[in-house]
Motif scaffolding. Structure first.
Motif, PDB file in Angstrom:
ATOM      1  N   TYR B  33       0.841  -1.194   0.000  1.00 40.90           N
ATOM      2  CA  TYR B  33       0.000   0.000   0.000  1.00 40.90           C
ATOM      3  C   TYR B  33       0.877   1.245   0.000  1.00 40.90           C
ATOM      4  O   TYR B  33       1.944   1.271   0.625  1.00 40.90           O
ATOM      5  CB  TYR B  33      -0.896   0.040   1.242  1.00 40.90           C
ATOM      6  CG  TYR B  33      -1.935  -1.055   1.280  1.00 40.90           C
ATOM      7  CD1 TYR B  33      -1.750  -2.188   2.067  1.00 40.90           C
ATOM      8  CD2 TYR B  33      -3.101  -0.952   0.534  1.00 40.90           C
ATOM      9  CE1 TYR B  33      -2.706  -3.183   2.103  1.00 40.90           C
ATOM     10  CE2 TYR B  33      -4.060  -1.950   0.567  1.00 40.90           C
ATOM     11  CZ  TYR B  33      -3.849  -3.063   1.350  1.00 40.90           C
ATOM     12  OH  TYR B  33      -4.792  -4.055   1.386  1.00 40.90           O
ATOM     13  N   PHE B  35       0.746   5.567   0.569  1.00 43.08           N
ATOM     14  CA  PHE B  35      -0.035   6.596   1.239  1.00 43.08           C
ATOM     15  C   PHE B  35       0.593   7.963   1.017  1.00 43.08           C
ATOM     16  O   PHE B  35       1.795   8.090   0.792  1.00 43.08           O
ATOM     17  CB  PHE B  35      -0.054   6.364   2.760  1.00 43.08           C
ATOM     18  CG  PHE B  35      -0.581   5.033   3.198  1.00 43.08           C
ATOM     19  CD1 PHE B  35       0.220   3.903   3.173  1.00 43.08           C
ATOM     20  CD2 PHE B  35      -1.878   4.916   3.667  1.00 43.08           C
ATOM     21  CE1 PHE B  35      -0.260   2.676   3.591  1.00 43.08           C
ATOM     22  CE2 PHE B  35      -2.368   3.688   4.091  1.00 43.08           C
ATOM     23  CZ  PHE B  35      -1.557   2.566   4.050  1.00 43.08           C
ATOM     24  N   ARG B  50      -4.804   6.445   0.143  1.00 40.63           N
ATOM     25  CA  ARG B  50      -4.191   5.114   0.238  1.00 40.63           C
ATOM     26  C   ARG B  50      -4.422   4.427  -1.098  1.00 40.63           C
ATOM     27  O   ARG B  50      -5.512   4.472  -1.651  1.00 40.63           O
ATOM     28  CB  ARG B  50      -4.851   4.341   1.357  1.00 40.63           C
ATOM     29  CG  ARG B  50      -4.638   2.836   1.348  1.00 40.63           C
ATOM     30  CD  ARG B  50      -5.358   2.242   2.515  1.00 40.63           C
ATOM     31  NE  ARG B  50      -5.657   0.849   2.352  1.00 40.63           N
ATOM     32  CZ  ARG B  50      -5.465  -0.054   3.315  1.00 40.63           C
ATOM     33  NH1 ARG B  50      -4.937   0.309   4.457  1.00 40.63           N
ATOM     34  NH2 ARG B  50      -5.787  -1.302   3.129  1.00 40.63           N
ATOM     35  N   GLU B  96       3.546  -2.876   3.819  1.00 43.99           N
ATOM     36  CA  GLU B  96       3.348  -4.171   3.176  1.00 43.99           C
ATOM     37  C   GLU B  96       1.902  -4.595   3.349  1.00 43.99           C
ATOM     38  O   GLU B  96       1.231  -4.233   4.309  1.00 43.99           O
ATOM     39  CB  GLU B  96       4.296  -5.195   3.785  1.00 43.99           C
ATOM     40  CG  GLU B  96       4.178  -5.369   5.280  1.00 43.99           C
ATOM     41  CD  GLU B  96       5.236  -6.300   5.854  1.00 43.99           C
ATOM     42  OE1 GLU B  96       5.537  -7.309   5.208  1.00 43.99           O
ATOM     43  OE2 GLU B  96       5.728  -6.013   6.949  1.00 43.99           O
ATOM     44  N   ALA B  97       1.427  -5.380   2.412  1.00 40.74           N
ATOM     45  CA  ALA B  97       0.027  -5.792   2.450  1.00 40.74           C
ATOM     46  C   ALA B  97      -0.176  -7.060   3.247  1.00 40.74           C
ATOM     47  O   ALA B  97      -1.263  -7.319   3.756  1.00 40.74           O
ATOM     48  CB  ALA B  97      -0.490  -5.982   1.024  1.00 40.74           C
ATOM     49  N   TRP B  98       0.857  -7.860   3.370  1.00 35.56           N
ATOM     50  CA  TRP B  98       0.728  -9.123   4.084  1.00 35.56           C
ATOM     51  C   TRP B  98       1.829  -9.253   5.122  1.00 35.56           C
ATOM     52  O   TRP B  98       2.794  -9.959   4.935  1.00 35.56           O
ATOM     53  CB  TRP B  98       0.780 -10.296   3.109  1.00 35.56           C
ATOM     54  CG  TRP B  98      -0.265 -10.232   2.059  1.00 35.56           C
ATOM     55  CD1 TRP B  98      -0.080  -9.925   0.746  1.00 35.56           C
ATOM     56  CD2 TRP B  98      -1.670 -10.460   2.246  1.00 35.56           C
ATOM     57  NE1 TRP B  98      -1.295  -9.951   0.082  1.00 35.56           N
ATOM     58  CE2 TRP B  98      -2.282 -10.280   0.972  1.00 35.56           C
ATOM     59  CE3 TRP B  98      -2.471 -10.796   3.327  1.00 35.56           C
ATOM     60  CZ2 TRP B  98      -3.656 -10.421   0.773  1.00 35.56           C
ATOM     61  CZ3 TRP B  98      -3.830 -10.939   3.123  1.00 35.56           C
ATOM     62  CH2 TRP B  98      -4.410 -10.761   1.874  1.00 35.56           C
ATOM     63  N   PRO B  99       1.689  -8.540   6.230  1.00 33.85           N
ATOM     64  CA  PRO B  99       2.721  -8.606   7.263  1.00 33.85           C
ATOM     65  C   PRO B  99       2.808 -10.008   7.844  1.00 33.85           C
ATOM     66  O   PRO B  99       1.799 -10.686   8.006  1.00 33.85           O
ATOM     67  CB  PRO B  99       2.243  -7.597   8.309  1.00 33.85           C
ATOM     68  CG  PRO B  99       0.771  -7.500   8.089  1.00 33.85           C
ATOM     69  CD  PRO B  99       0.565  -7.685   6.628  1.00 33.85           C
ATOM     70  N   SER B 104       0.789  -4.138   9.893  1.00 40.37           N
ATOM     71  CA  SER B 104       1.726  -3.622   8.913  1.00 40.37           C
ATOM     72  C   SER B 104       2.164  -2.220   9.322  1.00 40.37           C
ATOM     73  O   SER B 104       1.340  -1.372   9.613  1.00 40.37           O
ATOM     74  CB  SER B 104       1.039  -3.574   7.544  1.00 40.37           C
ATOM     75  OG  SER B 104       1.925  -3.134   6.565  1.00 40.37           O
ATOM     76  N   THR B 105       3.468  -1.989   9.375  1.00 40.55           N
ATOM     77  CA  THR B 105       3.977  -0.669   9.775  1.00 40.55           C
ATOM     78  C   THR B 105       4.250   0.183   8.542  1.00 40.55           C
ATOM     79  O   THR B 105       4.409  -0.326   7.430  1.00 40.55           O
ATOM     80  CB  THR B 105       5.255  -0.800  10.607  1.00 40.55           C
ATOM     81  OG1 THR B 105       6.239  -1.503   9.832  1.00 40.55           O
ATOM     82  CG2 THR B 105       5.000  -1.567  11.890  1.00 40.55           C
ATOM     83  N   LEU B 106       4.306   1.470   8.773  1.00 37.84           N
ATOM     84  CA  LEU B 106       4.534   2.427   7.695  1.00 37.84           C
ATOM     85  C   LEU B 106       6.020   2.777   7.580  1.00 37.84           C
ATOM     86  O   LEU B 106       6.680   3.015   8.583  1.00 37.84           O
ATOM     87  CB  LEU B 106       3.750   3.709   7.961  1.00 37.84           C
ATOM     88  CG  LEU B 106       2.229   3.653   7.775  1.00 37.84           C
ATOM     89  CD1 LEU B 106       1.595   4.921   8.317  1.00 37.84           C
ATOM     90  CD2 LEU B 106       1.879   3.465   6.311  1.00 37.84           C
ATOM     91  N   PHE B 108       8.114   5.747   6.074  1.00 36.16           N
ATOM     92  CA  PHE B 108       7.902   7.108   5.595  1.00 36.16           C
ATOM     93  C   PHE B 108       9.086   7.611   4.787  1.00 36.16           C
ATOM     94  O   PHE B 108      10.239   7.256   5.039  1.00 36.16           O
ATOM     95  CB  PHE B 108       7.724   8.069   6.784  1.00 36.16           C
ATOM     96  CG  PHE B 108       6.368   8.020   7.413  1.00 36.16           C
ATOM     97  CD1 PHE B 108       6.123   7.178   8.482  1.00 36.16           C
ATOM     98  CD2 PHE B 108       5.331   8.810   6.941  1.00 36.16           C
ATOM     99  CE1 PHE B 108       4.874   7.127   9.074  1.00 36.16           C
ATOM    100  CE2 PHE B 108       4.076   8.774   7.528  1.00 36.16           C
ATOM    101  CZ  PHE B 108       3.848   7.919   8.595  1.00 36.16           C
TER     102      PHE B 108
END
Lengths: 120, 118
Positions: B33, B35, B50, B96-99, B104-106, B108
């Motif tokens: 993803y 953002f 998103r 990530e879409a599939w932690p 799932s962490t961002l 930046f």
């Protein structure tokens, strides 16, 4: 409107004291919340993941005894900066994932307004 | 490892100009993803958009538009007819879409400060 609140927005304390910052999800439950730290003109640095009902997960280099995290309920996480020193002065921001289900592992993170900590 | 690069540290424009903020990312994940967040002087990060990696359609929301180019790993943000209220730091982020575990962490980027003068 805001979906995550933080309190206080600003705090000034003396060196050696402890400071507690609250992060609340508004109108939704958050089993997980995140705590970030941001230095002036810098990006956000993830400090830890707060988990309701279990211990927080800290990022590498973050002292867990220095930054105590308690996820007291499904809508509240607190970050306590213990024995604060001037180098702990920073902008602390929390976030909570919110999605259609409210418990999705990849829900969008919504951020609180932040807390500016100044340690004298 | 994931990485987000916002090469522009600061951009200054005059009101009504169009401005594009660049974002280039790196990830080994096939599904992820992207953002954009806005951080005005008050400090609060405001969620803007998103985008799922499967969806390469560009999106427009009022004066804002986003151009997702998977082939170049870019997710650029354009503000049309900029206004003084657009002045803020803008962050691009990736998750990530599939932690493997937990949430799932961002990741930046370093942010781009946009200054819109009257």
């Amino acid at each position: 409107g805001a979906v995550v609140s933080q309190h206080p927005s600003r705090v000034i304390c003396k060196s050696g004291t402890s400071v507690k910052i609250e992060c609340r999800s508004l109108d939704f439950q958050a089993t997980t919340m995140f705590w970030y730290r941001q230095f002036p003109k810098k990006s956000l640095m993830l400090m830890a993941t707060s988990n309701e009902g279990s211990k927080a997960t800290y990022e590498q280099g973050v002292e867990k005894d220095k930054f105590l995290i308690n996820h007291a309920s499904l809508t509240l996480s607190t970050l306590t900066v213990t024995s604060a020193h001037p180098e702990d002065s920073s902008f602390y921001i929390c976030s909570a994932p919110k999605g259609a289900s409210g418990r999705g592992r990849t829900d969008t993170q919504y951020f609180g307004p932040g807390t500016r900590l100044t340690v004298l | 490892a994931q990485k987000v690069t916002q090469a522009q540290t600061e951009i200054s424009v005059v009101e009504k100009e169009d401005v594009t903020l660049d974002c280039v990312y790196e990830t080994r994940d096939t599904t992820y993803y992207l953002f954009w967040y806005k951080q005005p002087p008050s400090g609060e990060l405001v969620f803007l958009i998103r985008r799922n990696s499967f969806d390469e359609q560009n999106e427009i929301s009022g004066r804002y538009s986003w151009n997702f180019q998977k082939s170049t790993s870019s997710f650029n943000f354009t503000i049309t007819a900029s206004q003084v209220v657009d002045s803020a730091v803008y962050f691009c982020a990736l998750s990530e879409a599939w932690p493997n575990s937990g949430y799932s962490t961002l990741t930046f980027g370093k942010g781009t400060m946009l200054l819109v003068s009257p």
